[in-house]
Every structure is written in structure tokens, then in C-alpha cells.
Design an enzyme around this catalytic site. Structure first.
Site, mmCIF file in Angstrom:
data_model
loop_
_atom_site.group_PDB
_atom_site.id
_atom_site.type_symbol
_atom_site.label_atom_id
_atom_site.label_comp_id
_atom_site.label_asym_id
_atom_site.label_seq_id
_atom_site.Cartn_x
_atom_site.Cartn_y
_atom_site.Cartn_z
ATOM 1 N N HIS A 5 -31.431 89.469 2.248
ATOM 2 C CA HIS A 5 -30.650 90.472 1.510
ATOM 3 C C HIS A 5 -30.495 90.117 0.039
ATOM 4 C CE1 HIS A 5 -29.471 92.156 5.422
ATOM 5 N NE2 HIS A 5 -29.669 90.902 5.799
ATOM 6 N N ARG A 62 -31.713 95.727 9.195
ATOM 7 C CA ARG A 62 -32.553 96.113 8.049
ATOM 8 C C ARG A 62 -33.509 94.991 7.645
ATOM 9 N NH1 ARG A 62 -27.204 95.672 6.562
ATOM 10 N NH2 ARG A 62 -26.597 94.547 4.684
ATOM 11 N N GLU A 121 -26.275 89.366 4.489
ATOM 12 C CA GLU A 121 -25.748 89.748 3.184
ATOM 13 C C GLU A 121 -24.340 89.194 3.033
ATOM 14 O OE1 GLU A 121 -25.867 90.045 0.294
ATOM 15 O OE2 GLU A 121 -26.727 92.013 -0.131
ATOM 16 N N HIS A 153 -34.884 93.141 2.176
ATOM 17 C CA HIS A 153 -35.181 94.292 3.044
ATOM 18 C C HIS A 153 -35.480 95.548 2.218
ATOM 19 C CE1 HIS A 153 -31.339 96.218 2.150
ATOM 20 N NE2 HIS A 153 -30.834 94.994 2.155
HETATM 21 O O1 LIG Z 1 -23.924 96.718 -0.813
HETATM 22 C C1 LIG Z 1 -24.322 95.554 -0.645
HETATM 23 O O2 LIG Z 1 -24.196 94.959 0.435
HETATM 24 C C2 LIG Z 1 -24.992 94.806 -1.765
HETATM 25 C C3 LIG Z 1 -26.441 94.586 -1.609
HETATM 26 O O3 LIG Z 1 -27.153 95.760 -1.541
HETATM 27 O O4 LIG Z 1 -24.808 95.502 -2.943
HETATM 28 P P1 LIG Z 1 -24.699 94.793 -4.341
HETATM 29 O O5 LIG Z 1 -25.838 95.280 -5.138
HETATM 30 O O6 LIG Z 1 -23.401 95.255 -4.869
HETATM 31 O O7 LIG Z 1 -24.690 93.325 -4.154
#
Ligand SMILES: O=C(O)[C@@H](CO)OP(=O)(O)O
Length: 341
Positions: free
Chosen positions: A269, A145, A199, A96
Site C-alpha cells: 500500500h 486490493r 496500509e 495495489h
Molecule cells: O486512504 C488511504 O488509505 C491512503 C492510501 O491510499 O490515502 P493517503 O493518500 O491519504 O495516504
């Protein structure tokens, strides 16, 4: 009939969780020359040979169909078996665009946060890059998103099919969202929203500022929570746990579509896609640590003879290289040109 396309994959679509973002970067070299995975401090280069080595072998059986859009070939219009046999399908993965919590540098995970204006622009730009690549089915997570990204990207597609979210959550939802024109169905793309593509669930980090968390718990600890394969953040999911549902969903629901020749786009994600890419490219749990995905960057794979072949990120709609990858993609592009001129 075309209705089947709309209802077949729906059995598994659900509306649950979420997941999201980050600030890091993976850069996937365009074309097949070189992959560079850039982390905040990490860089890992894979040679062409290594990329080749990491491309996936899937136990898949025979029947696959054409990348060519059946709507473009009138002879296929009224058949129950809409597609010719062929050997390949395109798979587009897209993380996204920037979300409001990416912008604020907050752990997002399963919190359902929309895109920023920049994220909207990234999604539109991504759509331009893939505007000549066939898309027959779209999978997104259950999070806004990813759904915004998919929809915005499709506003740029030259084929001008209408992406339609499939509502299969109840008998009534199914019944009330029926389409009664076969022709209209043919001009549509089913969009399946699946929580399994969400995610990773970030547990007690959700809503916390990433920098402040690193200041408090130490940079190494936070990096371990964010990027290690099997260490979960407090009360959250590790990448391994995320893979258990995201990769399982990919294998159970998406691979069969590719096998049947459907061209698929997945909007999801950072971490759910990292787990899927780990599977596609056969990355080790060590290699995946360095894999970072930029927001709004489409990545193209060709699924051919049971294997996933990584084709990098198309630079733009007219990039000759993308269409040199396969004859079917070139043909699709040519037909679009003919249709639109
Ligand atoms: O905050 C989050 O959900 C993830 C993805 O953006 O962050 P990270 O980069 O720590 O995996």
C-alpha cells in the site's frame, strides 16, 4: 525439500488489518538517472548522486544465491540446496491498483476494499512490465486490493509459475492445504499474506471523503495527517507507527529471503511501502513527506552485497535497460526466451 519454501515464512503470516490508497503520485524515473517525487503540490527531485547516497547499506552476511530460476537448470532439480551461491536478488515493490475507495477519494486505511476495473487493468499492466523478472516469493498485505494486484500481475508472468497463498493460520489450515508433488511445488510461488504490510490505520478518517475532510479541517492539517512522518490522524497510525510494524516485518521476514537469493515481490500500500522505501533509500523524515506512490507501479531494487540498489520502474517486459542492470537478470530473461520458443 521444496516444501520448506512453502512453510518456512509462514510462521509469521497472519490475517489481520488492512490499509490503502490515495490519489497522489510519486514518479520514479526509469533506470537510475533521476527520481522525481511528485505530491499534489510537492515536487522533489533527487539527482543520481543523491539516489546513490540514499541506497541502503544493510548489515548482512554472506550467503546469497542466484537470480536464476533453479527450475530452469535441471542439475538443481533434486537437490536439497536448490540454489547456487551468487550475490544478488531482485526485489519488486508494487502498490495495489486503484481501489473502489481510491476512485471515490475516501480515506481507506484498514478497510478491505477491492480494486476497480481500472485497478485490475493497472495490475495486469504492472504484471507485463515485470513479466521477465524472476519472482520466487510473494508477500502481500492481508487486504484484498494488494492480493488481487499480486495475483493479477502474476497472470502476465512468462515463467507461468502458479502463485499459491499459504495458509498457516491453524494446524488444520496448514494440513489441509498441503501439496504432495515436489514437481508441482517447484512450479509454484508461495504467497505470504501479512497484516504487517497493511496500509496505515487511518483512525477516524476511514470512510471520510478526502476533499470534504480538507474543507472541514483545512488543507494543511489534512496534509499533515496524510504525509507527515510522526503525526497520526485522529486515533490512527502515523507513518512512523506504520513503519514500526512494516519495516520490522521487512527486516525480519523478507530480508532473509533476499539474503538467501530469493527474488521477492511485495504487493502492498501507499504508506506501508513509503515506510519500506524510506528504509531502503534511507530517506529522512523530511524527504518521505514528498514521496508519493502511484497505484499499480512496480519498482525494482537489486539486493546486492548487502545493499539495496534502486532500479526504477521497468517500462515494459522488453526494456533492455532492466536486463542490463545485472548479468543474472539478463540470463534469466535469456533462459525464458529459450524455454518459451
Ligand atoms: O486512504 C488511504 O488509505 C491512503 C492510501 O491510499 O490515502 P493517503 O493518500 O491519504 O495516504
Amino acid at each position: 525439500m521444496a516444501a520448506a519454501v512453502f512453510h518456512q515464512a509462514i510462521g509469521t503470516s497472519q490475517s489481520l488489518g488492512h490499509r490503502n490508497n490515495s490519489g497522489r503520485h510519486q514518479e520514479i524515473g526509469n533506470g537510475s538517472t533521476k527520481l522525481i517525487f511528485k505530491g499534489s503540490n510537492v515536487e522533489l527531485g533527487l539527482s543520481k548522486k543523491e539516489c546513490k547516497r540514499s541506497s541502503l547499506r544493510i548489515q548482512a552476511s554472506s550467503s546469497q544465491t542466484s537470480v536464476a530460476d533453479p527450475v530452469l537448470s535441471p542439475s538443481n532439480k533434486n537437490t536439497k540446496e536448490p540454489r547456487k551461491k551468487s550475490n544478488e536478488a531482485a526485489l519488486i515493490l508494487i502498490r495495489h491498483g486503484e481501489s473502489l475507495w481510491n476512485e471515490k477519494n475516501l480515506f481507506t486505511g484498514c478497510v478491505d476494499v477491492p480494486l476497480t476495473k481500472k485497478g485490475v487493468e493497472e495490475a495486469i499492466e504492472a504484471g507485463k512490465r515485470i513479466s521477465n523478472i524472476p519472482v520466487d516469493m510473494i508477500y502481500t498485505s492481508a487486504l484484498i486490493r494488494a492480493q488481487m494486484t499480486a495475483m493479477l500481475a502474476m497472470t502476465q508472468h512468462r515463467r507461468r509459475k502458479v502463485p499459491i497463498i499459504i495458509h498457516n493460520e491453524s494446524e488444520q489450515a496448514r494440513s489441509w492445504s498441503q501439496i504432495f508433488s515436489e514437481d508441482t511445488k517447484r512450479q509454484s510461488i508461495p504467497v505470504i499474506a501479512a497484516w504487517q504490510l497493511n496500509e496505515r490505520m487511518y483512525g477516524e478518517l476511514q470512510g471520510l471523503n478526502k476533499q470534504e475532510t480538507a474543507d472541514r479541517y483545512g488543507k494543511e492539517q489534512v496534509h499533515e495527517w496524510r504525509r507527515s512522518y510522526d503525526i497520526p490522524p485522529p486515533n490512527g497510525e502515523s507513518l512512523e507507527m506504520c513503519a514500526q510494524r512494516a519495516v520490522a516485518y521487512f527486516k525480519d521476514q523478507i530480508e532473509p529471503q533476499l539474503l538467501s537469493g530469493k527474488n521477492v515481490m511485495i504487493a502492498a500500500h501507499g504508506n506501508s511501502l513509503r515506510s519500506i522505501i524510506m528504509y531502503l533509500d534511507k530517506l529522512t523524515s523530511q524527504e518521505v513527506i514528498s514521496l508519493e506512490l502511484s497505484t499499480g507501479l512496480p519498482m525494482l531494487y537489486i539486493f546486492k552485497e548487502g545493499k539495496f540498489i534502486r532500479r526504477g520502474s521497468p517500462v515494459g517486459p522488453t526494456e533492455a535497460g532492466v536486463y542490463a542492470y545485472t548479468r543474472n537478470l539478463a540470463l534469466y530473461r535469456q533462459k525464458l526466451d529459450e524455454m518459451l520458443h
